[in-house]
Enzyme design. Structure first.
Site, PDB file in Angstrom:
ATOM      1  N   THR A 136     -80.219  26.504  38.838  1.00 49.84           N
ATOM      2  CA  THR A 136     -78.883  27.031  39.081  1.00 49.84           C
ATOM      3  C   THR A 136     -77.900  25.876  39.126  1.00 49.84           C
ATOM      4  OG1 THR A 136     -79.073  26.878  41.487  1.00 49.84           O
ATOM      5  CG2 THR A 136     -79.770  28.937  40.473  1.00 49.84           C
ATOM      6  N   ASP A 137     -76.645  26.198  38.860  1.00 44.62           N
ATOM      7  CA  ASP A 137     -75.626  25.174  39.026  1.00 44.62           C
ATOM      8  C   ASP A 137     -75.128  25.212  40.460  1.00 44.62           C
ATOM      9  OD1 ASP A 137     -73.976  27.367  39.157  1.00 44.62           O
ATOM     10  OD2 ASP A 137     -72.961  26.989  37.266  1.00 44.62           O
TER      11      ASP A 137
END
Length: 187
Positions: A136-137
């Site tokens: 995930t960012d």
């Protein structure tokens, strides 16, 4: 307020602005099948082939029995034998497998939704169910397999990326790292 108006529709679906944005973000529809659907297609093909072999074998056996062993002269029974063979073949073709798969994925989608996980497509349930690593960012958005590892912290050892050198081989070569950790990480 109420009123009356007239409007002209210029574009709908993938030709509208929203449709073009969706197409750019999510890519073209109809890409490759998920692993589960691929296995389902292979299994259905295998079952179909086995069904054809079973139907052909049973037809030959019935013909040999009726006209070879019993020495029957009634050739009107050929239609009955052929219909029996078609019945065997029809029973062998799995019609309910795709429906069962969709129902299972829909139930999984409901379970994920109860856990506050937004699921846009049913195939996401299968994909997330078999995920071992989720990238995930910083906002928590899932990425599209384009995330690069910049550093790894394993067993109190920090591995920073040096230029374009991959981190994996350096982790495997680290003498202070437990063998079990190296095996879990793979290459």
């Amino acid at each position: 307020n109420s009123g009356k108006g007239t409007f002209l529709v210029i574009a709908v679906g993938e030709y509208s602005i929203a449709g073009k944005i969706k197409k750019d973000v999510y890519g073209a529809e109809g890409g490759e099948d998920s692993p589960l659907y691929t296995k389902l297609h292979k299994m259905a093909d295998s079952i179909g082939k086995v069904g054809v072999v079973a139907a052909t074998t049973s037809m030959i056996a019935i013909l040999i029995w009726r006209y070879g062993v019993d020495e029957s002269d009634d050739y009107e029974e050929l239609l009955d034998i052929f219909m029996t063979t078609i019945g065997i073949l029809a029973c062998a073709i799995p019609e309910g497998l795709p429906l069962a798969l969709v129902i299972a994925l829909a139930l999984t989608s409901n379970k994920m939704s109860a856990e506050s996980n937004l699921v846009k497509t049913l195939n996401s349930c299968e994909t997330m169910g078999s995920a071992t690593t989720i990238c995930t960012d910083k906002t928590g958005t899932l990425t599209t397999n384009r995330m690069t590892v910049r550093a790894a912290y394993i067993d109190s050892v920090l591995f920073k990326v040096a230029g374009t050198d991959p981190v994996g081989p350096r982790i495997q070569a680290e003498p202070n790292l437990a063998t079990e950790r190296k095996q879990l990480l793979g290459s």
